[in-house]
Design an enzyme around this catalytic site. Structure first.
Site, PDB file in Angstrom:
ATOM      1  N   TYR A 178       0.817  -1.224   0.000  1.00 35.36           N
ATOM      2  CA  TYR A 178       0.000   0.000   0.000  1.00 35.36           C
ATOM      3  C   TYR A 178       0.847   1.270   0.000  1.00 35.36           C
ATOM      4  O   TYR A 178       0.683   2.145  -0.857  1.00 35.36           O
ATOM      5  CB  TYR A 178      -0.935  -0.005   1.215  1.00 35.36           C
ATOM      6  CG  TYR A 178      -1.845   1.204   1.265  1.00 35.36           C
ATOM      7  CD1 TYR A 178      -2.915   1.324   0.392  1.00 35.36           C
ATOM      8  CD2 TYR A 178      -1.617   2.240   2.180  1.00 35.36           C
ATOM      9  CE1 TYR A 178      -3.742   2.438   0.423  1.00 35.36           C
ATOM     10  CE2 TYR A 178      -2.439   3.353   2.223  1.00 35.36           C
ATOM     11  CZ  TYR A 178      -3.498   3.443   1.349  1.00 35.36           C
ATOM     12  OH  TYR A 178      -4.321   4.548   1.376  1.00 35.36           O
ATOM     13  N   LYS A 182       1.243   4.168  -3.017  1.00 38.80           N
ATOM     14  CA  LYS A 182       0.828   5.570  -2.900  1.00 38.80           C
ATOM     15  C   LYS A 182       2.011   6.511  -3.149  1.00 38.80           C
ATOM     16  O   LYS A 182       1.824   7.613  -3.670  1.00 38.80           O
ATOM     17  CB  LYS A 182       0.191   5.817  -1.525  1.00 38.80           C
ATOM     18  CG  LYS A 182      -1.166   5.111  -1.347  1.00 38.80           C
ATOM     19  CD  LYS A 182      -2.214   5.615  -2.339  1.00 38.80           C
ATOM     20  CE  LYS A 182      -3.600   5.048  -2.062  1.00 38.80           C
ATOM     21  NZ  LYS A 182      -4.627   5.520  -3.007  1.00 38.80           N
TER      22      LYS A 182
HETATM   23  P1  NAP Z   1     -13.205   2.268   0.745  1.00 42.01           P
HETATM   24  O1  NAP Z   1     -14.354   2.725   1.573  1.00 42.01           O
HETATM   25  O2  NAP Z   1     -12.752   0.858   0.818  1.00 42.01           O
HETATM   26  O3  NAP Z   1     -13.516   2.693  -0.758  1.00 42.01           O
HETATM   27  C1  NAP Z   1     -12.676   2.293  -1.799  1.00 42.01           C
HETATM   28  C2  NAP Z   1     -13.427   2.483  -3.084  1.00 42.01           C
HETATM   29  O4  NAP Z   1     -12.565   2.100  -4.164  1.00 42.01           O
HETATM   30  C3  NAP Z   1     -14.665   1.574  -3.173  1.00 42.01           C
HETATM   31  O5  NAP Z   1     -15.679   2.262  -3.869  1.00 42.01           O
HETATM   32  C4  NAP Z   1     -14.156   0.403  -3.996  1.00 42.01           C
HETATM   33  O6  NAP Z   1     -15.178  -0.276  -4.703  1.00 42.01           O
HETATM   34  C5  NAP Z   1     -13.260   1.162  -4.954  1.00 42.01           C
HETATM   35  N1  NAP Z   1     -12.370   0.284  -5.703  1.00 42.01           N
HETATM   36  C6  NAP Z   1     -11.472  -0.613  -5.249  1.00 42.01           C
HETATM   37  N2  NAP Z   1     -10.891  -1.231  -6.280  1.00 42.01           N
HETATM   38  C7  NAP Z   1     -11.425  -0.715  -7.412  1.00 42.01           C
HETATM   39  C8  NAP Z   1     -11.251  -0.939  -8.790  1.00 42.01           C
HETATM   40  N3  NAP Z   1     -10.392  -1.853  -9.253  1.00 42.01           N
HETATM   41  N4  NAP Z   1     -11.970  -0.217  -9.670  1.00 42.01           N
HETATM   42  C9  NAP Z   1     -12.844   0.719  -9.224  1.00 42.01           C
HETATM   43  N5  NAP Z   1     -13.095   0.948  -7.942  1.00 42.01           N
HETATM   44  C10 NAP Z   1     -12.374   0.247  -7.052  1.00 42.01           C
HETATM   45  O7  NAP Z   1     -11.891   3.117   1.081  1.00 42.01           O
HETATM   46  P2  NAP Z   1     -11.610   4.677   1.294  1.00 42.01           P
HETATM   47  O8  NAP Z   1     -10.926   4.774   2.590  1.00 42.01           O
HETATM   48  O9  NAP Z   1     -12.817   5.481   1.025  1.00 42.01           O
HETATM   49  O10 NAP Z   1     -10.510   4.917   0.178  1.00 42.01           O
HETATM   50  C11 NAP Z   1     -10.636   5.843  -0.883  1.00 42.01           C
HETATM   51  C12 NAP Z   1      -9.248   6.310  -1.264  1.00 42.01           C
HETATM   52  O11 NAP Z   1      -8.674   7.026  -0.175  1.00 42.01           O
HETATM   53  C13 NAP Z   1      -8.286   5.176  -1.591  1.00 42.01           C
HETATM   54  O12 NAP Z   1      -7.453   5.523  -2.668  1.00 42.01           O
HETATM   55  C14 NAP Z   1      -7.473   5.065  -0.305  1.00 42.01           C
HETATM   56  O13 NAP Z   1      -6.203   4.489  -0.512  1.00 42.01           O
HETATM   57  C15 NAP Z   1      -7.388   6.521   0.084  1.00 42.01           C
HETATM   58  N6  NAP Z   1      -7.028   6.781   1.470  1.00 42.01           N
HETATM   59  C16 NAP Z   1      -7.852   6.421   2.468  1.00 42.01           C
HETATM   60  C17 NAP Z   1      -7.487   6.704   3.781  1.00 42.01           C
HETATM   61  C18 NAP Z   1      -8.365   6.360   4.964  1.00 42.01           C
HETATM   62  O14 NAP Z   1      -7.979   6.622   6.093  1.00 42.01           O
HETATM   63  N7  NAP Z   1      -9.548   5.806   4.745  1.00 42.01           N
HETATM   64  C19 NAP Z   1      -6.278   7.354   4.062  1.00 42.01           C
HETATM   65  C20 NAP Z   1      -5.462   7.704   3.015  1.00 42.01           C
HETATM   66  C21 NAP Z   1      -5.858   7.431   1.721  1.00 42.01           C
HETATM   67  P3  NAP Z   1     -15.938  -1.566  -4.058  1.00 42.01           P
HETATM   68  O15 NAP Z   1     -17.013  -1.016  -3.164  1.00 42.01           O
HETATM   69  O16 NAP Z   1     -16.467  -2.263  -5.275  1.00 42.01           O
HETATM   70  O17 NAP Z   1     -14.917  -2.369  -3.313  1.00 42.01           O
END
Ligand code: NAP
Length: 255
Positions: A178, A182
């Site tokens: 991961y 990033k």
């Molecule tokens: P999340 O709730 O797990 O949402 C991830 C989203 O990405 C879901 O809609 C998922 O779809 C989609 N996804 C995964 N693989 C995909 C693919 N191959 N094609 C299209 N869509 C795909 O996670 P989140 O925390 O909101 O994450 C959103 C972004 O923020 C990510 O890039 C993550 O790395 C980043 N981020 C999050 C955090 C945090 O603390 N949460 C911190 C830093 C960065 P499905 O529903 O179909 O699985």
């Protein structure tokens, strides 16, 4: 004289059916943009789009698995046929590779014992998927008067923060998947920004902070709306806004 009609902004958000992506969709729609809800599961994409419409926004589901080139091409074709241009692309779709666990429980990311197939899968979504979607959408973005691309990265991408043994990220388990994915994404952000600077396309990376979503088993302390705010800020930059930057709500994040 013909009346000049206002330019209706069109935004595409990948991984928009839940979590931070959904928060971004809600906020862009509240700003009056037409928002395309990218989701690999069409049913969940439509659920999100319908909820945004019920709240008075303009949202439409687009089936988009960022690792599926056919989906990517079809999504670009749909945007082209329906709107003819795109103003904002948010590359938000991402996976940790460890499923729904807290970051301090992702033992399967530890470099010396990591499963290479997992690393490949994470890079396929978090890095190569961004290249695929961005390149498919760029011809449409170039037709916008103010194109903006935002790549959703992470503080875990920061080599400065993660290499500090006394820093706040020292508590994280070492990660071969991961965190490097990033870092690659922020590096890629700079390269796209450099190529597109002369064309007025502003490309920035954002660290949303530790947000309670499925990706960390809801251990984060920010809401999806709070995480989305920094993304929306970069999606709505004025012409004098930065490009090739890496930002959080607190300002610049060190590379
Ligand atoms: P999340 O709730 O797990 O949402 C991830 C989203 O990405 C879901 O809609 C998922 O779809 C989609 N996804 C995964 N693989 C995909 C693919 N191959 N094609 C299209 N869509 C795909 O996670 P989140 O925390 O909101 O994450 C959103 C972004 O923020 C990510 O890039 C993550 O790395 C980043 N981020 C999050 C955090 C945090 O603390 N949460 C911190 C830093 C960065 P499905 O529903 O179909 O699985």
């Amino acid at each position: 004289m013909g009346e000049k009609t206002a330019h209706q902004k069109i935004a595409l958000v990948t991984g928009a059916n839940k979590g931070i992506g959904r928060g971004i969709v809600e906020q862009l729609a509240a700003l009056g943009m037409t928002v395309l809800v990218g989701a690999r599961d069409p049913r969940r994409g439509e659920e999100t789009a319908a909820a945004v419409r019920a709240a008075g926004g303009d949202a439409h589901a687009v089936t988009l698995d960022v690792t599926d080139q056919a989906d990517v091409q079809e999504a670009a074709k749909q945007v082209e046929e329906r709107f003819g241009y795109l103003d904002v692309l948010i590359n938000n779709a991402g996976i940790t590779g460890s499923g729904q666990v807290a970051p301090d429980e992702a033992h399967d990311q530890v470099p010396s014992s990591v499963d290479l197939a997992m690393v490949r899968a994470v890079f396929e979504t978090n890095v190569f998927g961004v290249i695929a979607v961005t390149n498919a959408m760029l011809p449409l973005l170039r037709r916008s008067p103010a194109p903006r691309v935002v790549n959703v990265s992470s503080h875990a991408a920061s080599l400065t923060l993660t290499s500090d043994p006394d820093g706040p990220f020292a508590v994280l388990l070492p990660s071969a998947a991961y965190s490097p994915s990033k870092s690659a994404l922020t590096a890629l952000t700079v390269q796209y920004a450099n190529e597109l600077r002369k064309d007025g396309v502003l490309v920035n990376a954002v660290a949303p902070g530790f947000v309670a979503t499925d990706s960390n088993n809801h251990t984060g302390f920010l809401t999806a709306a709070q995480g989305a705010a920094a993304v929306v800020r970069l999606a709505t930059l004025g012409a004098d806004g930065p490009t090739a930057g890496f930002f959080s709500e607190e300002g610049s994040v060190p590379w």
